[in-house]
Design a protein around this motif. Structure first.
Motif, PDB file in Angstrom:
ATOM      1  N   PHE A  75       8.368   7.214  23.455  1.00  0.00           N
ATOM      2  CA  PHE A  75       9.424   6.279  24.363  1.00  0.00           C
ATOM      3  C   PHE A  75      10.388   6.119  23.317  1.00  0.00           C
ATOM      4  O   PHE A  75      10.164   5.296  22.308  1.00  0.00           O
ATOM      5  CB  PHE A  75       8.824   5.064  24.751  1.00  0.00           C
ATOM      6  N   THR A  76      11.513   6.415  23.573  1.00  0.00           N
ATOM      7  CA  THR A  76      12.933   6.118  22.741  1.00  0.00           C
ATOM      8  C   THR A  76      14.102   5.713  23.658  1.00  0.00           C
ATOM      9  O   THR A  76      14.191   6.251  24.551  1.00  0.00           O
ATOM     10  CB  THR A  76      13.086   7.376  21.860  1.00  0.00           C
ATOM     11  N   THR A  77      15.015   5.035  23.085  1.00  0.00           N
ATOM     12  CA  THR A  77      16.321   4.919  23.684  1.00  0.00           C
ATOM     13  C   THR A  77      17.430   5.785  22.778  1.00  0.00           C
ATOM     14  O   THR A  77      18.661   5.607  23.213  1.00  0.00           O
ATOM     15  CB  THR A  77      16.489   3.378  23.811  1.00  0.00           C
ATOM     16  N   LYS A  78      17.058   6.435  21.801  1.00  0.00           N
ATOM     17  CA  LYS A  78      17.910   6.668  20.884  1.00  0.00           C
ATOM     18  C   LYS A  78      18.083   8.430  21.220  1.00  0.00           C
ATOM     19  O   LYS A  78      17.034   9.005  21.606  1.00  0.00           O
ATOM     20  CB  LYS A  78      17.789   6.684  19.438  1.00  0.00           C
ATOM     21  N   PRO A  79      19.519   9.076  21.172  1.00  0.00           N
ATOM     22  CA  PRO A  79      19.593  10.452  21.446  1.00  0.00           C
ATOM     23  C   PRO A  79      18.475  11.365  20.340  1.00  0.00           C
ATOM     24  O   PRO A  79      18.234  12.291  21.025  1.00  0.00           O
ATOM     25  CB  PRO A  79      21.088  10.691  21.344  1.00  0.00           C
TER      26      PRO A  79
HETATM   27  P1  ADP Z   1      12.559   5.794  17.856  1.00  0.00           P
HETATM   28  O1  ADP Z   1      12.924   4.955  16.546  1.00  0.00           O
HETATM   29  O2  ADP Z   1      12.390   7.292  17.202  1.00  0.00           O
HETATM   30  O3  ADP Z   1      13.276   5.871  18.845  1.00  0.00           O
HETATM   31  P2  ADP Z   1      10.548   3.934  17.714  1.00  0.00           P
HETATM   32  O4  ADP Z   1       9.123   4.059  18.253  1.00  0.00           O
HETATM   33  O5  ADP Z   1      10.684   3.574  16.313  1.00  0.00           O
HETATM   34  O6  ADP Z   1      10.932   5.352  17.936  1.00  0.00           O
HETATM   35  O7  ADP Z   1      11.219   2.970  18.653  1.00  0.00           O
HETATM   36  C1  ADP Z   1      11.171   3.021  20.111  1.00  0.00           C
HETATM   37  C2  ADP Z   1      12.445   2.308  20.622  1.00  0.00           C
HETATM   38  O8  ADP Z   1      12.243   0.843  20.605  1.00  0.00           O
HETATM   39  C3  ADP Z   1      13.694   2.689  20.081  1.00  0.00           C
HETATM   40  O9  ADP Z   1      14.223   3.707  20.570  1.00  0.00           O
HETATM   41  C4  ADP Z   1      14.471   1.116  20.263  1.00  0.00           C
HETATM   42  O10 ADP Z   1      15.064   1.489  21.780  1.00  0.00           O
HETATM   43  C5  ADP Z   1      13.500   0.288  20.528  1.00  0.00           C
HETATM   44  N1  ADP Z   1      13.502  -0.517  19.081  1.00  0.00           N
HETATM   45  C6  ADP Z   1      12.736  -0.571  18.144  1.00  0.00           C
HETATM   46  N2  ADP Z   1      13.147  -1.115  17.068  1.00  0.00           N
HETATM   47  C7  ADP Z   1      14.066  -2.123  17.745  1.00  0.00           C
HETATM   48  C8  ADP Z   1      14.678  -3.135  17.051  1.00  0.00           C
HETATM   49  N3  ADP Z   1      14.562  -3.587  15.847  1.00  0.00           N
HETATM   50  N4  ADP Z   1      15.714  -3.668  17.729  1.00  0.00           N
HETATM   51  C9  ADP Z   1      15.803  -3.141  19.163  1.00  0.00           C
HETATM   52  N5  ADP Z   1      15.351  -2.116  19.460  1.00  0.00           N
HETATM   53  C10 ADP Z   1      14.180  -1.573  19.004  1.00  0.00           C
END
Ligand code: ADP
Length: 712
Positions: free
Chosen positions: A657-661
């Protein structure tokens, strides 16, 4: 492998009943339906027996009574005969008395005296007369006991009777009697009389007669006085039954009578004696008592028999129920049962066994080795095995596996559990075997083996994929650091005007950093592959005591590199008295790195914090005591970025699960697994005034306990 649903196999419960498949046991048809007619017949038999007994008892009583009556009658008849004899003796004695009176040559005057004596001594005689040959009365004496009665009628009226008697007496030269005749006494009374004529001879010449008139009642009462005294009623009758005289009282009610002829020369009379029927005498106690006693005994025996029969019936019913229960049990069993005698002949099989081998009980019973369900090519082996097993008496409790063949030729595996068959006397009569069809079990085992192998292959693939993903995720950091140090170096090389010494120093430092990050990348690769492999093998991580400073210092250059790029200040707050953490330091460094990198990304340019003073990322560590008294170390990474929306928060730890491109969605998932494998927990909370704080705990080394590296 043979199919479990081969031909000849039926579903339990739908199996049609087969002839002779009750294992060959001859079972009595004792069913509830059959009982009423049997009970009816039994009742009828008991009723008949009782009736017969009662009839026997009644007949015995009647016969005993008749026998007793016959006895009494016979006794009475003998008594009558004896009484007739008594009368005859009395009359003969009288004749002798009268003869002695005759022999004395006396004149009529002299004759009367002795004649009167005779009359006085023999009350039955009413008159004595001495008559001449022409029957003229020479002398006569009347009994003083009968005088009045005889005075009523003139004597010549009896002349005819006297003549009749004397004519016979003359003819026979012996005393003779006349028929009886009624001698009235006036006022309607009278009595029967009878004449006795005794001829008197002088020197062979008839000289006259002595005539005695007998009063018949007197004859009875005088001659048979003892009999009358015994309560007998005596009567004299003519042969035709005409009543003549009576002595004694005729009894009331039931009576017995006997008659006997009194044959006198010249006349025949009948003596009849009557006596009351003595009921006490009639009850033949001896015989009746015997019959009653025997009948009572027989009834008691019958009652005992009936009781015995009832018990037997109850036992039969119990047996029938037990048999029905056993049959139901046998029919519901899925385990095959087979009994063999000491010679190995089959003596019993249950329906489940018949189903198993596809044969009827009739086909199996009585067969010996080789059994019809043995595979032809294994007969020798089975025979040897059986001989060894039975001779050695060693039967494995868990049973042994074998292979049987069905009637259609298909083979199937079975588990046989054998036990000795002991009879009620404790003697072994054979062997009982329980047989389980292992076809389905073997199929299930094969399936489970196949799916296990498949699972393992899939797990290996999954591990490989996970490792690749993690490596690509974790190796990114050092690679991008290496890339930026390389770009810096290239920049320096492209500036020839710069101070050579300074540039040389910078480049040397950059090359050192590149080497460090390359080494770090190598460690990360090694650590990740170790982590994934050990987790797959359910083994723990390799732990060693590491100070929080060392953990943070190891990742600080990388953090600073990114922080500078984003314009973020990194604050590290580590108290000096912090205990060491007991952990796999590379993996924990990756956790810190992931959390810090996520925090910095949350505060990146496209998500600027509200105030520029808040572009700070804080890494803290502090000791944390648990309730069990164990010391823990708590790390926290605080950012002031965009924070977590509820949707993101709910899926935060879901792999991918991710919100990043360009995100992989594996960072937090890995962080939580690593922390939990150390025994700690990873949580998050909103930071103040904005952003997020991630906290995780790690076991700390107790200051007193000696510390050794270990694998948990
Ligand atoms: P990635 O970093 O590869 O997306 P992660 O498992 O580390 O995968 O994170 C999952 C998602 O959690 C991120 O895409 C983000 O949307 C959210 N997230 C993680 N850490 C934070 C944070 N400190 N503040 C806001 N959103 C976060």
């Amino acid at each position: 492998m043979a199919s479990a649903k081969g031909p000849g196999r039926h579903k339990r419960g739908k199996r049609p009943p087969r002839q002779g498949e009750d294992g060959g046991h001859q079972r009595p048809a004792l069913t509830e339906d059959a009982l009423p007619p049997v009970a009816w017949r039994r009742h009828a038999l008991w009723g008949s027996l009782l009736l017969l007994l009662l009839a026997l008892l009644g007949t015995a009583m009647v016969l005993a009574r008749q026998f007793q009556e016959n006895q009494m009658q016979h006794r009475l008849e003998r008594e009558a005969e004896q009484l007739v004899g008594d009368i005859r003796t009395g009359l003969t004695r009288n004749v002798q008395t009268l003869q002695s009176l005759n022999f004395r040559q006396r004149s009529p005057g002299e004759w009367e005296g002795p004649a009167l004596e005779v009359l006085e001594q023999n009350r039955e005689m009413a008159v004595l007369e001495w008559r001449d040959r022409q029957l003229r009365v020479l002398a006569s004496r009347i009994s003083p006991f009968h005088g009045e009665a005889l005075a009523q009628r003139p004597r010549h009226e009896r002349r005819q009777d006297v003549a009749t008697a004397c004519a016979q007496a003359k003819r026979t030269s012996a005393p003779a009697y006349s028929p009886s005749y009624f001698w009235p006494q006036g006022d309607g009374r009278g009595q029967e009389m009878m004449e006795m004529c005794l001829p008197k001879f002088q020197h062979g010449e008839l000289e006259g007669y002595l005539v005695a008139s007998y009063a018949l009642p007197g004859l009875l009462s005088e001659l048979l006085e003892p009999a009358a005294a015994r309560g007998l009623a005596l009567s004299l009758t003519e042969v035709d039954g005409t009543h003549l005289a009576m002595a004694g009282t005729r009894p009331e009610g039931a009576m017995l009578s006997a008659e006997h002829l009194l044959e006198l020369p010249g006349h025949v009379l009948m003596l009849r004696i009557i006596r009351p029927r003595d009921q006490s005498e009639l009850t033949p106690w001896s015989v009746t008592g015997l019959v009653v006693g025997m009948s009572a005994l027989m009834l008691a025996v019958l009652a005992l028999l009936a009781r015995d029969m009832r018990l037997r019936l109850a036992a039969e019913r119990g047996l029938a129920e037990a048999l029905a229960f056993r049959q139901a049990m046998e029919n519901s069993l899925v385990t095959g049962l087979r009994a063999r005698d000491m010679q190995g002949r089959i003596t019993y099989v249950n329906p489940a066994f018949c189903d198993m081998v596809g044969m009827t009980a009739g086909q199996l019973l009585g067969t010996s080795t080789p059994a019809p369900y043995w595979p032809a090519d294994m007969v020798n082996e089975y025979q040897q095995r059986q001989a060894i097993r039975l001779a050695g008496q060693t039967l494995p409790r868990e049973g042994f596996e074998s292979v049987f063949v069905r009637s259609d030729g298909s083979r199937f595996p079975v588990l046989i559990i054998e036990a000795p068959l002991i009879n009620a006397q404790g003697i072994q009569t054979g062997w009982m075997s329980a047989i389980l069809d292992l076809t389905e079990q073997h199929q299930v085992e094969a399936q489970s083996r196949a799916s296990q192998e498949k699972l393992q292959a899939t797990a290996r693939l999954a591990m490989l994929g996970e490792m690749a993903s993690l490596l690509s995720h974790e190796i990114n950091q050092p690679l991008s650091a290496i890339a930026s140090y390389a770009s810096g170096t290239l920049n320096l090389l492209s500036q020839p005007q710069a101070d050579g010494t300074q540039a040389w120093q910078d480049m040397t430092q950059a090359m050192q950093r590149i080497r460090e990050q390359a080494e770090r990348a190598g460690r990360v690769t090694h650590s990740v592959s170790n982590f994934v492999r050990r987790r797959g093998q359910a083994q723990g991580l390799r732990r060693e005591p590491v100070s929080p400073q060392a953990l943070v210092q190891a990742i600080l250059p990388l953090l600073n590199l990114q922080a500078r790029k984003e314009g973020i200040r990194v604050v590290v707050d580590l108290p000096t008295d912090c205990p060491d953490a007991l952990c796999d330091h590379t993996m924990v460094e990756q956790v810190l790195l992931n959390l810090a990198r996520n925090g910095m990304q949350a505060m990146a340019d496209d998500h600027p914090p509200a105030a520029s003073g808040l572009r700070v990322l804080t890494i803290r560590a502090q000791p944390h005591a648990s309730q069990q008294g164990k010391t823990w170390l708590m790390f926290s990474v605080t950012d002031h970025g965009i924070g977590l929306s509820p949707e993101v928060a709910s899926q935060l730890f879901t792999p991918f699960f991710t919100t990043k491109p360009e995100g992989t969605g594996l960072g937090l998932s890995l962080c939580r697994t690593v922390v939990e494998q150390h025994g700690g927990a990873l949580v998050h909370a909103p930071a103040s005034p904005c952003g997020t704080v991630f906290r995780f705990t790690l076991p700390a080394v107790s200051p007193t306990a000696p510390v050794q590296a270990s694998t948990a």
